[in-house]
Write a protein that holds these residues in place. Structure first.
Motif, mmCIF file in Angstrom:
data_model
loop_
_atom_site.group_PDB
_atom_site.id
_atom_site.type_symbol
_atom_site.label_atom_id
_atom_site.label_comp_id
_atom_site.label_asym_id
_atom_site.label_seq_id
_atom_site.Cartn_x
_atom_site.Cartn_y
_atom_site.Cartn_z
ATOM 1 N N THR A 139 0.856 -1.184 0.000
ATOM 2 C CA THR A 139 0.000 0.000 0.000
ATOM 3 C C THR A 139 0.896 1.241 0.000
ATOM 4 O O THR A 139 2.097 1.156 0.326
ATOM 5 N N PRO A 140 0.364 2.411 -0.353
ATOM 6 C CA PRO A 140 1.171 3.636 -0.258
ATOM 7 C C PRO A 140 1.752 3.852 1.131
ATOM 8 O O PRO A 140 2.889 4.312 1.267
ATOM 9 N N HIS A 141 0.983 3.527 2.166
ATOM 10 C CA HIS A 141 1.461 3.701 3.540
ATOM 11 C C HIS A 141 2.654 2.793 3.818
ATOM 12 O O HIS A 141 3.640 3.206 4.438
ATOM 13 N N GLN A 142 2.599 1.543 3.371
ATOM 14 C CA GLN A 142 3.701 0.613 3.573
ATOM 15 C C GLN A 142 4.926 1.040 2.771
ATOM 16 O O GLN A 142 6.061 0.926 3.243
ATOM 17 N N MET A 143 4.705 1.531 1.557
ATOM 18 C CA MET A 143 5.815 1.973 0.726
ATOM 19 C C MET A 143 6.581 3.112 1.401
ATOM 20 O O MET A 143 7.813 3.136 1.413
ATOM 21 N N LYS A 144 5.845 4.048 1.973
ATOM 22 C CA LYS A 144 6.487 5.157 2.687
ATOM 23 C C LYS A 144 7.291 4.649 3.875
ATOM 24 O O LYS A 144 8.410 5.114 4.129
ATOM 25 N N ALA A 145 6.729 3.681 4.599
ATOM 26 C CA ALA A 145 7.401 3.157 5.788
ATOM 27 C C ALA A 145 8.741 2.519 5.436
ATOM 28 O O ALA A 145 9.693 2.579 6.227
ATOM 29 N N ILE A 146 8.846 1.919 4.254
ATOM 30 C CA ILE A 146 10.090 1.251 3.866
ATOM 31 C C ILE A 146 11.104 2.244 3.314
ATOM 32 O O ILE A 146 12.274 2.236 3.696
ATOM 33 N N ILE A 147 10.673 3.132 2.411
ATOM 34 C CA ILE A 147 11.601 4.055 1.768
ATOM 35 C C ILE A 147 12.231 4.995 2.791
ATOM 36 O O ILE A 147 13.398 5.378 2.667
ATOM 37 N N THR A 148 11.483 5.352 3.821
ATOM 38 C CA THR A 148 12.012 6.258 4.836
ATOM 39 C C THR A 148 13.039 5.579 5.737
ATOM 40 O O THR A 148 13.620 6.246 6.603
ATOM 41 N N ARG A 149 13.306 4.286 5.539
ATOM 42 C CA ARG A 149 14.354 3.605 6.306
ATOM 43 C C ARG A 149 15.736 3.894 5.728
ATOM 44 O O ARG A 149 16.741 3.591 6.374
ATOM 45 N N ALA A 150 15.809 4.430 4.511
ATOM 46 C CA ALA A 150 17.099 4.661 3.850
ATOM 47 C C ALA A 150 17.856 5.781 4.538
ATOM 48 O O ALA A 150 17.363 6.906 4.650
ATOM 49 N N GLY A 151 19.073 5.484 4.992
ATOM 50 C CA GLY A 151 19.910 6.477 5.650
ATOM 51 C C GLY A 151 20.936 7.065 4.699
ATOM 52 O O GLY A 151 20.835 6.946 3.472
#
Length: 461
Positions: A389-401
């Protein structure tokens, strides 16, 4: 629910899956009245304590409902609690919670199912409040059909759907008939640092254009947009022979679209790459070969994090034996298969595979356990993104440091979850949202280079 000031108005009734899909959905119906059946709250309560990915969204939705309702009395909740917007310091619309269907009211469907309870409640409410236009909002297609059959209007939740037709999704490249240069009154070309850049007037380009979009015409020109502003468009001239001669970890592109994808994957200034296309078009092997070379040879990344969306029955990873990596291995088999394919002709394939997995530090991670983490100098490879879902996609991409790169892979024709379609998929949402991002790129691959059999099956089955 009616008042002298409002003799006729619209109210939206949210299903549980809408709140799971987007915990902030309550805020997206502007001035309208939002209704939550008690059954929805009961379903959220049952799902909130599980280990599945969905439990996180359930808890977020419950917190949002609690924030809106606050200290409101039961009578106020029934009549409607104002939905306050923190940013605007004003309220738009109201939120109500509906009690279960009272005894003796009209029955239309078997109440053994929660979906039917909601529909029965709406039928009774519509009879009691004919001046209110009830609209059931649900991601469940079959529930929408049942509601329509019972005389209740229903619709999909479309707040995060940025395209109305999947054909509108950007391909990542634009093809021009004839010569691309015929449309420009002036072109300034500069050679520097071993490349040629063309500076074009934005006013001469009528079509939509964005950074890292590729350009090709019938005369053999291929370019990549580097930047766009109100005055100019800057293009990097890409020689087709040079693109097709690229090689990463022994892999060469089979067609020009794969060559474009490799150009994005290998560019250190591009931090997010999304590849879509049919099964066998080369998405995973292109991304994996580039990731391995950049990790082992170029030392750009310290590790490769591989993850993917898993079917609902697989989300409880505790039932599978072994470590986290061993639990995820059945669902990330495509990664292992492509590592083997890259070393199929080595003298000792098994030794090569073990060497690569150890030197490139390839780690298989469950999607559930990525939340809250931060990955530095890592390449995060997300497979099967069409099921997020869009919400899950955001949760993963924001893990990138710092120093990390995210590569999203997916086939919008192979969505497995019942609550998503190609338009509402998180992959579609992400591609459209990042279309103007100067450090992101997208390519829609075509063809099936995997094999003649795979190509025929993709076209005819």
């Amino acid at each position: 629910m009616t008042s002298p000031a409002e003799s006729h108005r619209k109210a939206f009734v949210l299903d549980t899956n809408v709140l799971i899909h987007d915990p902030n959905a309550l805020l997206n119906f502007e001035e309208h009245h939002v209704l939550l059946p008690m059954t929805v709250l009961e379903e959220l309560d049952k799902l909130k304590s599980g280990k599945a990915t969905v439990s996180v969204e359930c808890r977020a939705a419950i917190r949002q409902i609690d924030r809106i309702l606050g200290d409101a009395s039961p009578q106020q909740i029934r009549a409607g609690v104002p939905i306050w917007r923190d940013a605007q310091r004003e309220h738009l619309g109201f939120l109500s919670v509906l009690l279960d269907q009272p005894e003796g009211s009209v029955q239309t469907l078997n109440s053994a199912l929660n979906d039917n309870k909601i529909i029965n409640l709406l039928v009774a409410l519509q009879l009691a409040e004919p001046a209110t236009d009830l609209v059931l909002v649900t991601k469940d297609i079959n529930m929408r059909l049942k509601a329509r059959a019972c005389g209740i209007a229903s619709e999909d939740y479309a707040n995060d759907q940025l395209v109305s037709d999947i054909k509108q999704l950007a391909k990542g490249y634009a093809h021009f008939e004839g010569s691309f240069w015929d449309r420009f009154s002036r072109v300034d070309s500069v050679q520097a640092l071993g490349e040629t850049r063309h500076y074009l007037k934005r006013a001469d380009w009528a079509e939509a254009v964005y950074a890292n979009q590729f350009i090709k015409d019938e005369m053999g020109f291929i370019g990549r947009v580097l930047s766009v502003d109100d005055e100019h468009i800057v293009l990097r001239d890409l020689n087709e022979d040079r693109l097709m001669s690229q090689e990463v970890w022994g892999l060469k592109p089979h067609n020009i679209l794969q060559a474009m994808a490799l150009d994005l994957l290998a560019d250190p200034s591009v931090h997010l790459v999304s590849l879509t296309g049919p099964a066998g078009s080369g998405k995973t092997i292109l991304a994996l070969a580039t990731a391995i070379e950049q990790s082992i040879e170029d030392k750009r990344f310290n590790k490769i994090i591989a993850t993917r969306s898993t079917p609902p029955l697989a989300e409880e990873h505790g039932f599978l034996p072994g470590t986290e990596e061993e639990k995820m291995d059945p669902w990330l088999g495509a990664i292992s298969d492509n590592i083997e394919a890259l070393h199929l002709h080595d003298e000792s394939p098994k030794g090569s595979i073990e060497y690569v997995r150890e030197r490139a530090n390839i780690q298989f991670k469950a999607l559930n356990y990525i939340r809250g983490r931060s990955f530095q100098k890592s390449l995060i490879l997300i497979d099967e993104c069409q099921n997020l879902t869009p919400h899950q996609m955001k949760a993963i991409i924001t893990r990138a440091g710092e120093g990390s790169k995210v590569v999203c892979l997916g086939n919008l024709a192979q969505i497995d979850t019942p609550y998503l379609n190609p338009i509402s998929s998180g992959l579609t949402y992400m591609c459209e949202r990042f279309k103007g991002f100067a450090h992101g790129g997208h390519i829609q691959l075509e063809g099936v280079p995997r094999s003649v059999l795979a190509e025929y099956a993709e076209a005819n089955l």
